[in-house]
Design a protein around this motif. Structure first.
Motif, short mmCIF file in Angstrom:
data_model
loop_
_atom_site.label_atom_id
_atom_site.label_comp_id
_atom_site.label_asym_id
_atom_site.label_seq_id
_atom_site.Cartn_x
_atom_site.Cartn_y
_atom_site.Cartn_z
N ARG A 1 0.84 -1.21 0.00
CA ARG A 1 0.00 0.00 0.00
C ARG A 1 0.88 1.26 0.00
NH1 ARG A 1 -3.67 2.71 -1.84
NH2 ARG A 1 -4.74 4.17 -0.48
N ARG A 2 1.90 1.27 0.86
CA ARG A 2 2.79 2.43 0.93
C ARG A 2 3.56 2.61 -0.39
NH1 ARG A 2 4.66 4.26 6.06
NH2 ARG A 2 3.41 3.47 7.79
N PHE A 3 4.02 1.49 -0.94
CA PHE A 3 4.79 1.52 -2.18
C PHE A 3 3.92 2.11 -3.30
CE2 PHE A 3 7.15 -1.41 -5.41
CZ PHE A 3 8.16 -0.48 -5.58
N LYS B 1 17.33 7.40 -5.07
CA LYS B 1 16.38 8.03 -4.15
C LYS B 1 15.18 7.09 -3.90
CE LYS B 1 15.48 12.37 -5.39
NZ LYS B 1 14.70 13.48 -5.98
N LEU B 2 14.67 6.54 -4.99
CA LEU B 2 13.53 5.63 -4.89
C LEU B 2 13.90 4.39 -4.06
CD1 LEU B 2 10.65 4.78 -5.72
CD2 LEU B 2 11.60 3.94 -7.89
N ASP B 3 15.09 3.88 -4.30
CA ASP B 3 15.58 2.71 -3.58
C ASP B 3 15.60 2.96 -2.07
OD1 ASP B 3 16.78 0.10 -3.45
OD2 ASP B 3 18.74 1.04 -3.20
N LYS B 4 16.08 4.12 -1.70
CA LYS B 4 16.18 4.46 -0.28
C LYS B 4 14.79 4.58 0.35
CE LYS B 4 18.32 7.93 2.69
NZ LYS B 4 18.96 9.26 2.73
N THR B 5 13.89 5.24 -0.37
CA THR B 5 12.52 5.39 0.13
C THR B 5 11.85 4.03 0.30
OG1 THR B 5 12.33 7.48 -1.05
CG2 THR B 5 10.27 6.46 -0.34
N PHE B 6 12.08 3.16 -0.69
CA PHE B 6 11.47 1.83 -0.66
C PHE B 6 11.96 1.03 0.55
CE2 PHE B 6 11.83 -2.69 -1.89
CZ PHE B 6 10.48 -2.98 -1.92
N LEU B 7 13.26 1.00 0.75
CA LEU B 7 13.80 0.23 1.86
C LEU B 7 13.28 0.75 3.20
CD1 LEU B 7 17.44 -0.32 0.56
CD2 LEU B 7 15.59 -1.99 0.66
N ALA B 8 13.11 2.07 3.28
CA ALA B 8 12.59 2.66 4.52
C ALA B 8 11.14 2.26 4.76
CB ALA B 8 12.73 4.18 4.47
N LEU B 9 10.34 2.25 3.69
CA LEU B 9 8.92 1.93 3.89
C LEU B 9 8.71 0.46 4.27
CD1 LEU B 9 7.26 0.28 1.43
CD2 LEU B 9 7.62 2.44 0.25
N ASP C 1 10.16 -4.29 -8.68
CA ASP C 1 11.03 -3.75 -9.72
C ASP C 1 10.94 -2.22 -9.66
OD1 ASP C 1 12.21 -4.15 -12.67
OD2 ASP C 1 10.55 -2.77 -12.88
N MET C 2 12.09 -1.57 -9.64
CA MET C 2 12.14 -0.11 -9.71
C MET C 2 13.12 0.27 -10.81
SD MET C 2 12.27 0.80 -5.61
CE MET C 2 13.74 -0.20 -5.29
#
Lengths: 433, 433
Positions: A258-260, A307-315, A296-297
């Motif tokens: 959902r967050r992703f 940037k997206l990778d970092k946000t994803f790992l955090a969520l 997949d990003m």
């Protein structure tokens, strides 16, 4: 496959003749134009195209034959074996299968040019058991993988036969390659082996990938980078009724998805994200001990991808933390393990490079306007190590790649121009004698 | 298996002797107490228990033998065949396997009582390929399914042999049953056939299920109802990069899970929900054309279950709608298909019914305090059609049902009391002559 983002149009496409004249005033494009016209107008090339035109039914039959040999990721061997034999029968006696599974046929040149490789990929995205029987409706053929990239394989065979029939000689040796692992978790393993480990590493000086149906005006010179993860949420698991109230990895996963799904990414540089495969759990009446997803990003920009990778790992961690805060961890908490399963570099082959100049001239020489694009293709690997590389169409119309209703149209007048463009590009790059 | 919610303690457990005296002043409990004591003190019962005590090693050997025959949902046939033969060898010549796969052995009574059935279930939750080899550590045996409900099957065999050795006669005919489909997607198919379709439908007047290890103080007289769905979100699917921006069934599913996980349900009557198994998607770099989950909802209350069911079905549609409103439906919208894969009725056998009164008296007669509980067991089906039914322990300690490290302890002094209680219950219900 490549699924392109067109990031800039060639000058003529948007700015008209005046600007085009300025751009072409530099020596690079003009030289490329001349070389391309020389090939296009040569007797050898014309003879080759006559053969390809005459044998179009054979091309179609070979597309069908290869499509109907399943080639799931990591299981391309059956198709590779048949393709290797077809390459031999098309005239490349010197055909082998390397240690990674790539089929490589060598067509010798005069020795006066650098080694060139042209490739289509053997693998499809479709898992074992997928029905790959080709359904025909007139000139329209439908089957998983038929355009991505099985048509490309058949085009390579047609090129080899036509070049032989026309007794075409090139300065360069040319490697005709059917490679493994272009799709998904294959993570470009065929190209990584070819350029980093195999017997031809450090020797290939130019690379052309033929990937996906298309009319022949697209030049993918930019490598879309990607990060792919298999993310597993784990927890204690238990009976759905008796253990109700304990943390659930499925709930944490749902929260993460959902967050992703709610993230925002730039349109330019094009940046994307997707949840592909889901799994985990043992029975409907058990709280799972693990639930997982493969995601997949991608981005044209290394900065945006990071940037997206970092946000994803955090969520992911937020989703695990939230589940642990919401339900009981008495039997154990939810943990999350993001395993990197794909990591493709970004990059691009410069517009000034001969291969891009040549490709643009080819498109113009056949009366179209070149479109320049970014994608994630086999070219990512040579591009990432500084070897000029582009990906172009295998010709013809097609659509729905990666879907079960994938299709191509083999109507001859629309099928041939893309092959023609690719062959001019190859012969120009390899130095037609 | 049953995974119980204890909803009320017997009066003596919480209120002491004074209130207990009031409760037992009614004729029902007193009659039950008398009948139970008569059985407990009979020569026939004592002889039977002596045989069970003497042959405890055989019980253990039979638990191991049956546990090591895999019995996944819908694939109980191999175990059924062996169990039928073991029933015959234990003295029930009249043993058959019905059309659904239930093993049924008949022990004739004098004809003066109604037909009674006692059952344990053949199936486990574990899929094919699960290692079912029993690991021993002293008296502790570990294997998937060993307590749920393989021990129950072996207890039935021990009962039959002991009754025969003691030449026990009962008023009622007794059906000894090893039934199919108790777990998960089996959806009580064995019981549904037995009570609704098979040759004994309309004839069984009382039902006892022996399910799960336990000391013998638990009386499951309430049927926890459940609804189970396999929910599939479907969409057009496509390339994760090229088709980015179209609706995704995985995103809709994530949203649905998130909404589901946030529901609140009452503690009393106990009501639960869970996401079990997840799936769907073809590759990491494709937007899936379907993503699915299997979910389980249960309640002691038919009203609460219906309420939860309604809320759940609504949130699925909301999740689909929200995805369709958020991303492009140009290639097609997200649809959701909730397929009902399990539907177990709620209900209860009244505290006043002879079978519950008898079971409570038995627990007291062996010096324990009865606990009354709700669960989802084979008894759900007879209960739902008004046939008195309860589920009781197969005896002994055990744990981790539905997990790979499921275990029971066959230490004799803790293994026997539960069998003893179950046998007194059976003989009292069947009218010991």
């Amino acid at each position: 496959m490549r699924n392109r983002s067109t990031v800039m149009a060639w000058a003529t496409a948007t700015c008209g003749v005046a600007l085009a004249a300025v751009v072409f005033a530099s020596s690079g494009p003009q030289a490329a134009n001349d070389a391309v016209r020389r090939v296009r107008d040569s007797a050898g090339f014309k003879t080759a195209m006559t053969a390809i035109d005459r044998d179009h039914d054979r091309l179609v039959a070979e597309i069908v034959r290869l499509t109907e040999i399943p080639a799931p990721p990591f299981k391309e061997a059956a198709r590779a074996k048949v393709f290797a034999e077809m390459l031999r029968q098309s005239g490349l006696a010197d055909t082998t299968i390397d240690a990674e599974g790539n089929v490589i046929g060598v067509r010798k040149g005069t020795g006066a040019g650098p080694l060139i490789a042209i490739a289509a990929h053997l693998d499809t995205v479709f898992p074992e058991g997928t029905d790959v029987k080709v359904k025909r409706d007139g000139t329209r053929l439908m089957a998983p993988g038929i355009g991505d990239d099985t048509r490309g394989l058949a085009v390579l065979l047609a090129m080899v036969r036509a070049m032989n029939e026309a007794r075409i000689a090139t300065a360069s040796d040319i490697l005709f390659i059917g490679d493994v692992g272009e799709e998904g978790q294959g993570d470009l393993r065929g190209m990584k082996y070819l350029f980093q480990k195999g017997p031809y590493r450090d020797r290939i000086k130019m690379f052309i990938s033929i990937d996906g149906a298309g009319g022949g005006d697209d030049i993918t010179h930019g490598a879309v980078g990607s990060k792919r993860y298999r993310v597993t949420f784990k927890g204690p698991g238990g009976h759905s009724y008796g253990a109700f109230g304990i943390v659930s990895p499925a709930f944490a996963l749902g929260n993460a998805i959902r967050r992703f799904s709610a993230l925002t990414v730039p349109t330019t540089p094009k940046t994307t994200f997707s949840v592909g495969v889901l799994g985990g759990g043992t029975s409907v009446n058990s709280i799972p001990f693990e639930s997982w997803m493969e995601i997949d990003m991608r981005s044209e920009s290394a900065v945006e991808l990071a940037k997206l990778d970092k946000t994803f790992l955090a969520l992911l961690q937020q989703a695990a933390d939230e589940e642990n805060a919401t339900r009981s961890t008495a039997q154990g908490p939810i943990t999350v393990d993001p395993k990197l399963i794909g990591d493709r570099p970004s990059g691009q082959t410069s517009h000034d490079s001969p291969i891009v100049q040549t490709a643009a001239s080819v498109v113009q020489a056949v009366g179209m306007k070149p479109r320049f694009s970014f994608s994630s293709t086999d070219s990512n690997i040579p591009i990432s190590i500084g070897i000029p590389a582009i990906t172009v169409d295998s010709g013809g119309r097609g659509g729905r790649a990666h879907a079960l209703d994938e299709w191509i149209d083999v109507e001859k007048s629309s099928s041939l121009p893309g092959i023609r463009s690719a062959l001019i590009l190859l012969l120009t790059s390899a130095g037609l004698k």
